[in-house]
Write an enzyme that holds these catalytic residues in place. Structure first.
Site, mmCIF file in Angstrom:
data_model
loop_
_atom_site.group_PDB
_atom_site.id
_atom_site.type_symbol
_atom_site.label_atom_id
_atom_site.label_comp_id
_atom_site.label_asym_id
_atom_site.label_seq_id
_atom_site.Cartn_x
_atom_site.Cartn_y
_atom_site.Cartn_z
ATOM 1 N N GLU A 93 -3.477 7.346 5.312
ATOM 2 C CA GLU A 93 -4.436 7.904 4.364
ATOM 3 C C GLU A 93 -5.570 6.926 4.083
ATOM 4 O O GLU A 93 -5.391 5.708 4.127
ATOM 5 C CB GLU A 93 -3.723 8.273 3.055
ATOM 6 C CG GLU A 93 -2.789 9.455 3.240
ATOM 7 C CD GLU A 93 -2.113 9.908 1.947
ATOM 8 O OE1 GLU A 93 -1.758 11.093 1.888
ATOM 9 O OE2 GLU A 93 -1.927 9.101 1.025
ATOM 10 N N CYS A 106 -11.592 3.113 0.853
ATOM 11 C CA CYS A 106 -10.326 2.384 0.776
ATOM 12 C C CYS A 106 -9.533 2.752 2.023
ATOM 13 O O CYS A 106 -9.234 3.931 2.240
ATOM 14 C CB CYS A 106 -9.570 2.784 -0.486
ATOM 15 S SG CYS A 106 -7.921 2.060 -0.576
ATOM 16 N N CYS A 113 4.693 0.427 5.311
ATOM 17 C CA CYS A 113 4.585 -0.978 4.894
ATOM 18 C C CYS A 113 5.977 -1.584 4.862
ATOM 19 O O CYS A 113 6.957 -0.893 4.595
ATOM 20 C CB CYS A 113 3.951 -1.060 3.506
ATOM 21 S SG CYS A 113 3.582 -2.751 2.974
ATOM 22 N N CYS A 117 7.049 -3.280 -2.326
ATOM 23 C CA CYS A 117 6.637 -3.499 -3.720
ATOM 24 C C CYS A 117 7.103 -2.294 -4.539
ATOM 25 O O CYS A 117 6.900 -1.146 -4.127
ATOM 26 C CB CYS A 117 5.126 -3.664 -3.823
ATOM 27 S SG CYS A 117 4.503 -5.119 -2.945
ATOM 28 N N CYS A 120 4.591 0.714 -5.706
ATOM 29 C CA CYS A 120 3.660 1.268 -4.721
ATOM 30 C C CYS A 120 4.366 2.315 -3.866
ATOM 31 O O CYS A 120 5.418 2.036 -3.281
ATOM 32 C CB CYS A 120 3.115 0.135 -3.856
ATOM 33 S SG CYS A 120 2.056 0.693 -2.520
ATOM 34 N N GLU A 165 0.086 -3.957 4.572
ATOM 35 C CA GLU A 165 -0.334 -5.312 4.207
ATOM 36 C C GLU A 165 -1.288 -5.820 5.283
ATOM 37 O O GLU A 165 -0.863 -6.130 6.410
ATOM 38 C CB GLU A 165 0.894 -6.224 4.082
ATOM 39 C CG GLU A 165 0.612 -7.721 4.040
ATOM 40 C CD GLU A 165 -0.407 -8.143 2.986
ATOM 41 O OE1 GLU A 165 -1.448 -8.716 3.364
ATOM 42 O OE2 GLU A 165 -0.163 -7.914 1.791
ATOM 43 N N SER A 196 -7.351 -7.007 0.639
ATOM 44 C CA SER A 196 -6.376 -7.245 -0.416
ATOM 45 C C SER A 196 -5.034 -7.628 0.195
ATOM 46 O O SER A 196 -4.608 -7.038 1.179
ATOM 47 C CB SER A 196 -6.227 -5.958 -1.231
ATOM 48 O OG SER A 196 -5.225 -6.116 -2.200
ATOM 49 N N HIS A 221 -0.191 -8.909 -10.278
ATOM 50 C CA HIS A 221 0.666 -7.969 -11.029
ATOM 51 C C HIS A 221 1.722 -8.594 -11.938
ATOM 52 O O HIS A 221 2.297 -7.894 -12.768
ATOM 53 C CB HIS A 221 1.311 -6.932 -10.095
ATOM 54 C CG HIS A 221 0.334 -6.272 -9.181
ATOM 55 N ND1 HIS A 221 -0.885 -5.796 -9.611
ATOM 56 C CD2 HIS A 221 0.367 -6.041 -7.848
ATOM 57 C CE1 HIS A 221 -1.555 -5.281 -8.593
ATOM 58 N NE2 HIS A 221 -0.824 -5.434 -7.496
ATOM 59 N N ASN A 296 -0.526 3.966 -12.057
ATOM 60 C CA ASN A 296 -0.509 5.365 -11.637
ATOM 61 C C ASN A 296 0.914 5.735 -11.257
ATOM 62 O O ASN A 296 1.491 5.129 -10.361
ATOM 63 C CB ASN A 296 -1.435 5.559 -10.428
ATOM 64 C CG ASN A 296 -2.845 5.140 -10.779
ATOM 65 O OD1 ASN A 296 -3.448 5.659 -11.692
ATOM 66 N ND2 ASN A 296 -3.370 4.137 -10.073
#
Length: 346
Positions: A93, A106, A113, A117, A120, A165, A196, A221, A296
């Site tokens: 996405e 983005c 991944c 985390c 996420c 990542e 990031s 975080h 979110n």
């Protein structure tokens, strides 16, 4: 039978060599290269200024895999989330985030991944494979096309904050940025690109050694090791001390902008003590900005968003201590396009 090669994995000089072997004029190689990157041709058939026999010869010798938009969803705030289908059927996405002054893409760098985390959605998926540099380029090119269709404005910024990542797909991410910033690609300034990372210290140092020209964001975080390891298992092998050292190394080598990303979780990292710990880390690294991000909600995760009052107090405390922090309101929540929500859900 000879295995076909992806033509976009060849440099211009390599394409020129192939054309010389084929007995074609040198300028034809330049034309093909323009079709591949500047015009983003989806197939050889689209290269209309080449003869039909030449197009057929290229088809026989090379592949030209391109990604396709599988589905799109538009948020009430104008954000567009696209699910892209790769040549092997995998899905990733990407998101277009338009504001009055910016058009930001983005983009994803991996299918799934491997970092798990806890906050996420992508972290709950398995990593299937890395994206090739030309696939990442295609994501950006397709989102740029959406921006032009939507507002008549092209992309102003790119953030590698989608699925995966980026620093665990190091070579392809750097090659994609090289292509995006190239005059033969999208000619975008590297200063408009931010990569990031969840914090792969060794690769952050490698970015410094490679003298990259783009910006770096650390997904922080939590500002103490116990809490950070609880939500980000990568912290067990890349703790805060090691990351601080790597970020300082990166900055010394490149002078590029560094930012922190900090999602606020109710009753986990939103207290005054948490703010103090964040300030302490902020003082150890030449950080340009801390993005405080609204949480979110996602399936599987136990976290909640703090109340507006707690969020305001946290921001005010940072402001009082002269920390350059900005509260980033989430965009595209209603279509699962906001930070941490990408998971190939239709």
């Amino acid at each position: 039978m000879m295995k076909k090669q992806n033509i976009r994995h060849l440099s211009l000089s390599q394409v020129q060599e192939v054309f010389a072997e084929m007995g074609e004029k040198p300028f034809r190689a330049k034309q093909v290269y323009e079709w591949l990157w500047l015009k983003q041709a989806p197939d050889f058939e689209s290269m209309t200024n080449l003869s039909k026999p030449l197009r057929a010869a290229l088809e026989e010798r090379f592949t030209l895999p391109s990604i396709k938009v599988d589905t799109t969803q538009q948020s009430t705030d104008g954000t567009i989330k696209s699910r892209f289908r790769l040549h092997d059927g995998h899905l990733v996405e990407g998101v277009l985030i338009p504001t009055a002054t910016r058009q930001t893409a983005c983009v994803s760098s991996q299918v799934g991944c491997s970092l798990s985390c806890k906050f996420c959605a992508t972290g709950y998926m398995d990593r299937k494979r890395n994206l090739d540099f030309d696939e990442i380029f295609d994501e950006v090119a397709l989102i740029n096309k959406q921006a032009l269709e939507q507002s008549g404005k092209k992309l102003t910024n790119i953030v590698y904050m989608g699925m995966g990542e980026p620093l665990l797909n190091y070579k392809n991410v750097l090659q994609s940025i090289e292509r995006i910033t190239s005059p033969e690609g999208l000619a975008m300034s590297p200063k408009r690109i931010t990569v990031s990372t969840a914090g792969v210290a060794k690769m952050i140092k490698q970015l410094g050694d490679d003298q990259v020209r783009f910006n770096l964001a650390l997904s922080l975080h939590a500002a103490n090791d116990r809490k950070r390891s609880e939500i980000m298992p990568i912290n067990e092998t890349n703790n805060l001390k090691v990351l601080v050292e790597a970020l300082n190394y990166f900055y010394k080598a490149t002078q590029n902008e560094i930012s922190f990303e900090y999602i606020l979780f109710k009753d986990f990292n939103d207290s005054v003590q948490d703010a103090d710990e964040l300030i302490k880390i902020y003082r150890q690294v030449p950080v340009d900005l801390i993005n405080i991000i609204e949480y979110n909600p996602i399936d599987n995760a136990r976290f909640q968003k703090p109340s507006p009052e707690v969020t305001d107090e946290f921001m005010a405390y940072l402001g009082k201590h002269r920390v350059n922090a900005r509260l980033r309101r989430s965009r595209g929540k209603d279509i699962d396009a906001a930070c941490g929500q990408l998971a190939n859900k239709a």
